[in-house]
Design a protein around this motif. Sequence first.
Motif, PDB file in Angstrom:
ATOM      1  N   ILE A 241       9.122   7.370 -11.940  1.00  0.00           N
ATOM      2  CA  ILE A 241      10.008   8.538 -12.433  1.00  0.00           C
ATOM      3  C   ILE A 241      11.406   7.616 -12.101  1.00  0.00           C
ATOM      4  O   ILE A 241      11.619   7.118 -11.116  1.00  0.00           O
ATOM      5  N   ASN A 242      12.011   6.925 -13.494  1.00  0.00           N
ATOM      6  CA  ASN A 242      12.614   5.574 -13.370  1.00  0.00           C
ATOM      7  C   ASN A 242      14.021   5.532 -13.504  1.00  0.00           C
ATOM      8  O   ASN A 242      14.372   6.802 -14.858  1.00  0.00           O
ATOM      9  N   ASP A 243      14.904   5.877 -12.531  1.00  0.00           N
ATOM     10  CA  ASP A 243      16.622   5.535 -13.093  1.00  0.00           C
ATOM     11  C   ASP A 243      17.805   4.875 -12.636  1.00  0.00           C
ATOM     12  O   ASP A 243      17.969   4.890 -11.650  1.00  0.00           O
ATOM     13  N   ASP A 244      17.641   4.143 -12.759  1.00  0.00           N
ATOM     14  CA  ASP A 244      17.437   2.311 -12.824  1.00  0.00           C
ATOM     15  C   ASP A 244      17.039   2.174 -11.056  1.00  0.00           C
ATOM     16  O   ASP A 244      17.978   2.002 -10.673  1.00  0.00           O
TER      17      ASP A 244
ATOM     18  N   ASP B 107       9.907  -3.804  -7.103  1.00  0.00           N
ATOM     19  CA  ASP B 107       8.786  -4.387  -6.130  1.00  0.00           C
ATOM     20  C   ASP B 107       7.789  -3.253  -4.906  1.00  0.00           C
ATOM     21  O   ASP B 107       6.777  -3.059  -5.218  1.00  0.00           O
ATOM     22  N   ALA B 108       8.650  -2.403  -4.571  1.00  0.00           N
ATOM     23  CA  ALA B 108       7.623  -1.379  -3.321  1.00  0.00           C
ATOM     24  C   ALA B 108       6.234  -0.660  -5.030  1.00  0.00           C
ATOM     25  O   ALA B 108       6.483  -1.138  -4.228  1.00  0.00           O
ATOM     26  N   ILE B 109       7.221  -0.114  -6.105  1.00  0.00           N
ATOM     27  CA  ILE B 109       6.513   0.228  -6.679  1.00  0.00           C
ATOM     28  C   ILE B 109       5.055  -0.643  -7.298  1.00  0.00           C
ATOM     29  O   ILE B 109       4.402   0.045  -7.353  1.00  0.00           O
ATOM     30  N   ARG B 110       5.289  -1.554  -8.266  1.00  0.00           N
ATOM     31  CA  ARG B 110       4.982  -2.680  -8.054  1.00  0.00           C
ATOM     32  C   ARG B 110       3.605  -2.810  -7.305  1.00  0.00           C
ATOM     33  O   ARG B 110       2.199  -2.945  -7.640  1.00  0.00           O
TER      34      ARG B 110
ATOM     35  N   THR C 259      10.154  26.013  -3.704  1.00  0.00           N
ATOM     36  CA  THR C 259      10.936  25.128  -3.998  1.00  0.00           C
ATOM     37  C   THR C 259      10.950  23.403  -3.467  1.00  0.00           C
ATOM     38  O   THR C 259      11.174  22.826  -4.293  1.00  0.00           O
ATOM     39  N   TYR C 260      10.936  24.040  -2.569  1.00  0.00           N
ATOM     40  CA  TYR C 260      11.942  22.639  -1.931  1.00  0.00           C
ATOM     41  C   TYR C 260      11.005  21.205  -1.998  1.00  0.00           C
ATOM     42  O   TYR C 260      10.912  20.335  -2.092  1.00  0.00           O
ATOM     43  N   LEU C 261       9.813  21.860  -2.222  1.00  0.00           N
ATOM     44  CA  LEU C 261       8.509  20.714  -2.728  1.00  0.00           C
ATOM     45  C   LEU C 261       8.917  20.226  -3.579  1.00  0.00           C
ATOM     46  O   LEU C 261       7.790  18.622  -3.223  1.00  0.00           O
ATOM     47  N   VAL C 262       8.719  21.220  -4.531  1.00  0.00           N
ATOM     48  CA  VAL C 262       7.937  20.111  -5.963  1.00  0.00           C
ATOM     49  C   VAL C 262      10.144  19.885  -6.179  1.00  0.00           C
ATOM     50  O   VAL C 262       9.896  18.056  -6.410  1.00  0.00           O
ATOM     51  N   SER C 263      10.832  19.981  -5.606  1.00  0.00           N
ATOM     52  CA  SER C 263      11.991  18.940  -5.438  1.00  0.00           C
ATOM     53  C   SER C 263      11.714  17.449  -3.985  1.00  0.00           C
ATOM     54  O   SER C 263      11.846  16.068  -4.562  1.00  0.00           O
ATOM     55  N   LEU C 264      10.914  17.642  -3.357  1.00  0.00           N
ATOM     56  CA  LEU C 264      10.546  16.047  -2.603  1.00  0.00           C
ATOM     57  C   LEU C 264       9.559  15.765  -2.937  1.00  0.00           C
ATOM     58  O   LEU C 264       9.829  14.228  -3.202  1.00  0.00           O
ATOM     59  N   ILE C 265       8.657  16.146  -4.271  1.00  0.00           N
ATOM     60  CA  ILE C 265       7.646  15.111  -4.715  1.00  0.00           C
ATOM     61  C   ILE C 265       8.834  14.416  -5.579  1.00  0.00           C
ATOM     62  O   ILE C 265       7.992  13.198  -5.920  1.00  0.00           O
ATOM     63  N   THR C 266       8.951  15.333  -6.215  1.00  0.00           N
ATOM     64  CA  THR C 266      10.258  14.135  -7.690  1.00  0.00           C
ATOM     65  C   THR C 266      10.283  13.049  -7.399  1.00  0.00           C
ATOM     66  O   THR C 266      10.872  11.951  -7.711  1.00  0.00           O
ATOM     67  N   ARG C 267      11.506  13.563  -5.651  1.00  0.00           N
ATOM     68  CA  ARG C 267      12.223  12.481  -5.401  1.00  0.00           C
ATOM     69  C   ARG C 267      11.472  11.354  -4.314  1.00  0.00           C
ATOM     70  O   ARG C 267      11.622   9.860  -4.545  1.00  0.00           O
ATOM     71  N   VAL C 268      10.069  11.742  -3.707  1.00  0.00           N
ATOM     72  CA  VAL C 268       9.225  10.479  -4.248  1.00  0.00           C
ATOM     73  C   VAL C 268       8.607   9.939  -4.758  1.00  0.00           C
ATOM     74  O   VAL C 268       8.711   8.147  -5.254  1.00  0.00           O
ATOM     75  N   MET C 269       8.281  10.624  -6.254  1.00  0.00           N
ATOM     76  CA  MET C 269       7.911   9.847  -6.911  1.00  0.00           C
ATOM     77  C   MET C 269       9.689   8.658  -8.123  1.00  0.00           C
ATOM     78  O   MET C 269       8.738   7.411  -8.406  1.00  0.00           O
ATOM     79  N   LYS C 270      10.282   9.587  -7.983  1.00  0.00           N
ATOM     80  CA  LYS C 270      11.242   8.605  -7.908  1.00  0.00           C
ATOM     81  C   LYS C 270      11.931   7.213  -7.466  1.00  0.00           C
ATOM     82  O   LYS C 270      10.961   6.183  -8.085  1.00  0.00           O
ATOM     83  N   ASN C 271      11.516   7.459  -6.491  1.00  0.00           N
ATOM     84  CA  ASN C 271      11.437   6.748  -5.369  1.00  0.00           C
ATOM     85  C   ASN C 271      10.063   5.522  -5.153  1.00  0.00           C
ATOM     86  O   ASN C 271      10.342   4.330  -5.260  1.00  0.00           O
ATOM     87  N   ASP C 272       8.954   5.902  -5.419  1.00  0.00           N
ATOM     88  CA  ASP C 272       8.102   5.359  -6.351  1.00  0.00           C
ATOM     89  C   ASP C 272       7.345   4.678  -7.460  1.00  0.00           C
ATOM     90  O   ASP C 272       7.158   3.868  -7.992  1.00  0.00           O
ATOM     91  N   GLY C 273       8.864   4.774  -8.166  1.00  0.00           N
ATOM     92  CA  GLY C 273       9.267   4.115  -9.589  1.00  0.00           C
ATOM     93  C   GLY C 273       8.498   5.244 -10.490  1.00  0.00           C
ATOM     94  O   GLY C 273       8.228   5.009 -11.723  1.00  0.00           O
TER      95      GLY C 273
END
Length: 111
Positions: free
Chosen positions: A57-60, A67-70, A41-55
């Motif tokens: 999953i968009n949260d303002d 720019d990092a996402i692009r 379960t921690y890995l799913v949370s970590l993957i989600t955080r990475v994906m949010k950071n990379d854009g």
Amino acid sequence: MNTIKELRTTTKMSQSKFATYLGIPVANIQHWEQGVASPPTYLVSLITRVMKNDGFINDDLSVIQKDAIRQARATLAVEDMQFPDQYIPDIKSLVSGKISREEYQASIVSL
């Protein structure tokens, strides 16, 4: 659909590309999506955080994050491209900063 597959489909990546993106073996992705194994379960949370950071999953996001996402998406797109051998020296010069984007664009127009 399981969580890993939902996360992967959000990126529109193949299992192989998603595994490369995360730096894990593709077999892990395959097993998790097929239900052969479950990710911690921690890995799913970590993957989600990475994906949010990379854009993915968009949260303002901030301008810097966008720019990092692009840049990350452009890198992934370049990996899918097939370049004729004659383009490679100019691409290397562009990436290393020896020529500008405008100079690169001018060089490929002349080819």
